[in-house]
Design a protein around this motif. Structure first.
Motif, PDB file in Angstrom:
ATOM      1  N   THR A  12      33.783  12.040 -16.379  1.00  0.00           N
ATOM      2  CA  THR A  12      32.904  12.908 -16.270  1.00  0.00           C
ATOM      3  C   THR A  12      31.698  12.776 -17.216  1.00  0.00           C
ATOM      4  O   THR A  12      31.910  12.587 -18.345  1.00  0.00           O
ATOM      5  N   TYR A  13      30.386  12.941 -16.748  1.00  0.00           N
ATOM      6  CA  TYR A  13      29.192  12.846 -17.730  1.00  0.00           C
ATOM      7  C   TYR A  13      28.886  14.459 -17.895  1.00  0.00           C
ATOM      8  O   TYR A  13      28.648  14.840 -16.659  1.00  0.00           O
ATOM      9  N   ASN A  14      28.746  14.784 -19.004  1.00  0.00           N
ATOM     10  CA  ASN A  14      28.231  16.384 -18.919  1.00  0.00           C
ATOM     11  C   ASN A  14      26.770  16.369 -19.616  1.00  0.00           C
ATOM     12  O   ASN A  14      26.425  15.420 -20.487  1.00  0.00           O
ATOM     13  N   VAL A  15      25.889  17.202 -19.112  1.00  0.00           N
ATOM     14  CA  VAL A  15      24.804  17.374 -19.582  1.00  0.00           C
ATOM     15  C   VAL A  15      24.230  18.751 -19.779  1.00  0.00           C
ATOM     16  O   VAL A  15      24.523  19.641 -19.030  1.00  0.00           O
ATOM     17  N   ARG A  16      23.904  19.080 -21.059  1.00  0.00           N
ATOM     18  CA  ARG A  16      23.917  20.512 -21.607  1.00  0.00           C
ATOM     19  C   ARG A  16      22.143  20.749 -22.176  1.00  0.00           C
ATOM     20  O   ARG A  16      22.059  19.604 -22.491  1.00  0.00           O
ATOM     21  N   ALA A  20      32.623  12.398 -21.011  1.00  0.00           N
ATOM     22  CA  ALA A  20      34.408  12.740 -21.008  1.00  0.00           C
ATOM     23  C   ALA A  20      35.090  11.800 -20.320  1.00  0.00           C
ATOM     24  O   ALA A  20      34.819  11.557 -19.016  1.00  0.00           O
ATOM     25  N   GLY A  21      35.947  11.168 -20.996  1.00  0.00           N
ATOM     26  CA  GLY A  21      36.910  10.328 -20.391  1.00  0.00           C
ATOM     27  C   GLY A  21      37.933   9.801 -21.260  1.00  0.00           C
ATOM     28  O   GLY A  21      38.495  10.557 -22.314  1.00  0.00           O
ATOM     29  N   GLY A  60      23.578   3.755 -17.376  1.00  0.00           N
ATOM     30  CA  GLY A  60      24.504   2.958 -16.780  1.00  0.00           C
ATOM     31  C   GLY A  60      26.142   3.517 -16.874  1.00  0.00           C
ATOM     32  O   GLY A  60      26.509   4.444 -17.682  1.00  0.00           O
ATOM     33  N   PRO A  61      27.086   3.047 -15.977  1.00  0.00           N
ATOM     34  CA  PRO A  61      28.550   3.396 -16.263  1.00  0.00           C
ATOM     35  C   PRO A  61      29.000   3.199 -17.476  1.00  0.00           C
ATOM     36  O   PRO A  61      28.873   2.054 -18.225  1.00  0.00           O
ATOM     37  N   CYS A  83      34.952   7.419 -26.026  1.00  0.00           N
ATOM     38  CA  CYS A  83      34.099   6.649 -24.911  1.00  0.00           C
ATOM     39  C   CYS A  83      33.032   6.547 -25.733  1.00  0.00           C
ATOM     40  O   CYS A  83      32.437   6.971 -26.622  1.00  0.00           O
ATOM     41  N   THR A  84      32.359   5.346 -25.195  1.00  0.00           N
ATOM     42  CA  THR A  84      30.964   4.817 -25.580  1.00  0.00           C
ATOM     43  C   THR A  84      29.993   5.803 -25.335  1.00  0.00           C
ATOM     44  O   THR A  84      30.111   6.197 -24.213  1.00  0.00           O
ATOM     45  N   ALA A  85      28.931   6.261 -26.164  1.00  0.00           N
ATOM     46  CA  ALA A  85      27.925   6.969 -25.696  1.00  0.00           C
ATOM     47  C   ALA A  85      27.169   6.546 -24.731  1.00  0.00           C
ATOM     48  O   ALA A  85      26.928   5.086 -24.469  1.00  0.00           O
ATOM     49  N   MET A  86      26.215   7.045 -23.664  1.00  0.00           N
ATOM     50  CA  MET A  86      25.642   6.479 -22.735  1.00  0.00           C
ATOM     51  C   MET A  86      24.149   6.081 -23.101  1.00  0.00           C
ATOM     52  O   MET A  86      23.828   6.813 -24.135  1.00  0.00           O
ATOM     53  N   ASP A  87      23.388   5.282 -22.494  1.00  0.00           N
ATOM     54  CA  ASP A  87      22.373   4.853 -22.744  1.00  0.00           C
ATOM     55  C   ASP A  87      21.372   5.758 -21.612  1.00  0.00           C
ATOM     56  O   ASP A  87      21.346   5.314 -20.531  1.00  0.00           O
ATOM     57  N   VAL A  88      20.640   6.722 -21.912  1.00  0.00           N
ATOM     58  CA  VAL A  88      20.024   7.715 -21.029  1.00  0.00           C
ATOM     59  C   VAL A  88      18.655   7.416 -20.742  1.00  0.00           C
ATOM     60  O   VAL A  88      17.781   7.231 -21.861  1.00  0.00           O
TER      61      VAL A  88
END
Length: 125
Positions: A69-73, A109-110, A62-63, A42-47
């Motif tokens: 699922t989006y995971n944040v550690r 995660a997708g 953005g979606p 999956c493409t990384a997100m722009d946070v």
């Protein structure tokens, strides 16, 4: 010697075809006698940080197509305190953090696979 040269040429050609095929965005294909599966993540997100207060921080992005699922550690630099949160949305608020410097790791995660990490380092909470 001619036979060896012919085999080396065929191997190069097969690798070239695989590279060309995967570069086109394909996720799977078959070769005679073998199935080769390759997945693009999956493409990384722009946070972005959307808010920060004593003991809390908020992020949004953005979606991402194919995301489940989006995971944040997060990891606190001073003592290694860490946590892992997941959401199906495009924003998250993390609260209950002790004062300190944190690093945040974001992944998607997708389908067809996990993205690379987006890392935001040295955030003082």
């Amino acid at each position: 010697m001619r036979n060896l040269s012919k085999k080396a040429g065929q191997i190069f050609f097969n690798i070239f075809l695989i590279t060309l095929f995967l570069g086109s965005g394909a996720t799977a294909f078959s070769a005679p006698g073998k199935q080769i599966i390759a997945q693009k993540p999956c493409t990384a997100m722009d946070v972005t940080v959307t808010g920060k207060s004593s003991g809390a921080i908020s992020f949004a992005w953005g979606p991402v197509a194919g995301a489940n699922t989006y995971n944040v550690r997060y990891v606190r630099k001073e003592n290694g305190q860490s946590g892992l949160l997941s959401t199906s949305g495009t924003a998250i608020n993390i609260s209950g953090l002790s004062a300190g410097t944190y690093t945040f790791y974001f992944t998607v995660a997708g389908d067809p696979g996990n993205s690379e990490y987006v890392i935001i380092e040295d955030v003082w909470i």
